[in-house]
Design an enzyme around this catalytic site. Structure first.
Site, PDB file in Angstrom:
ATOM      1  N   ARG A  13       0.819  -1.201   0.000  1.00 25.60           N
ATOM      2  CA  ARG A  13       0.000   0.000   0.000  1.00 25.60           C
ATOM      3  C   ARG A  13       0.856   1.255   0.000  1.00 25.60           C
ATOM      4  O   ARG A  13       1.747   1.434   0.814  1.00 25.60           O
ATOM      5  CB  ARG A  13      -0.931   0.033   1.211  1.00 25.60           C
ATOM      6  N   ARG A  31      -3.528   5.386  -4.640  1.00 20.45           N
ATOM      7  CA  ARG A  31      -3.123   4.314  -3.728  1.00 20.45           C
ATOM      8  C   ARG A  31      -3.113   2.971  -4.438  1.00 20.45           C
ATOM      9  O   ARG A  31      -3.851   2.746  -5.370  1.00 20.45           O
ATOM     10  CB  ARG A  31      -3.980   4.262  -2.478  1.00 20.45           C
ATOM     11  N   ASP A  48      -6.790   0.053  -1.290  1.00 18.38           N
ATOM     12  CA  ASP A  48      -7.558   0.605  -0.177  1.00 18.38           C
ATOM     13  C   ASP A  48      -8.679  -0.372   0.123  1.00 18.38           C
ATOM     14  O   ASP A  48      -9.454  -0.723  -0.779  1.00 18.38           O
ATOM     15  CB  ASP A  48      -8.122   1.972  -0.570  1.00 18.38           C
ATOM     16  N   ASP A  58     -11.851  -0.895   2.726  1.00 16.34           N
ATOM     17  CA  ASP A  58     -12.681  -0.225   3.723  1.00 16.34           C
ATOM     18  C   ASP A  58     -13.766  -1.163   4.212  1.00 16.34           C
ATOM     19  O   ASP A  58     -14.519  -1.722   3.405  1.00 16.34           O
ATOM     20  CB  ASP A  58     -13.353   1.019   3.125  1.00 16.34           C
TER      21      ASP A  58
END
Length: 161
Positions: free
Chosen positions: A80, A89, A92, A94
């Site tokens: 990352r 990025r 990611d 979430d």
């Protein structure tokens, strides 16, 4: 088993491959099913590549913070890189939803902040559950969903390596 939803995003490197590998690694945590793969313009600074986005439904026995730790470890394993706030990025991940729980913790807010304002999260969520509701609100009825112009890059088989 708790049904959780995890958002995936990437716009650095071979995004599709990086995200597919993350889905395969999540399969070691519990059973997974991926949404279609989408492309979206960046939400933050516009001088960066478009994003690849998807959502995975993950059924797991992990507690919320343990799951968060595992997801962050997967981000690190993928190398990352996060150069700036809302910037480019490599990966990611979430934690969007954790069952029907409402979580307010210094490290974790569930449902994820901004879920209802992001078409690149809502459309993949609806791929996985067309009748999904959040706080009594039917996601498919949201105006942002009806007006979305995301590009579908691949069907739900994209994550199979």
């Amino acid at each position: 088993m708790i049904k959780t939803y995890v958002g995936l995003g990437s716009n650095l490197g071979d995004s599709r491959q990086i995200m597919a590998e993350a889905v395969q690694k999540m399969a070691q945590i519990g059973s997974v099913q991926a949404s279609r793969l989408y492309q979206s313009p960046p939400m933050g600074p516009q001088d960066q590549p478009n994003y690849h986005n998807a959502v995975v439904v993950l059924e797991t026995e992990l507690a919320p913070l343990d799951l968060l730790d595992r997801l962050q470890a997967l981000e690190q394993e993928a190398g990352r890189v996060r150069l700036r706030h809302w910037g480019e990025r490599t990966l990611d991940l979430d934690l969007l939803l954790y069952g029907n729980e409402q979580i307010q913790h210094p490290r974790l807010t569930v449902p994820h902040v901004g879920v209802l304002e992001r078409d690149f999260v809502l459309l993949p969520l609806l791929d996985l559950d067309a009748d999904l509701q959040l706080n009594g609100q039917s996601l498919k009825d949201l105006e942002i969903v009806k007006q979305s112009n995301l590009t579908v890059l691949a069907d739900a088989n994209w994550a199979a390596l």
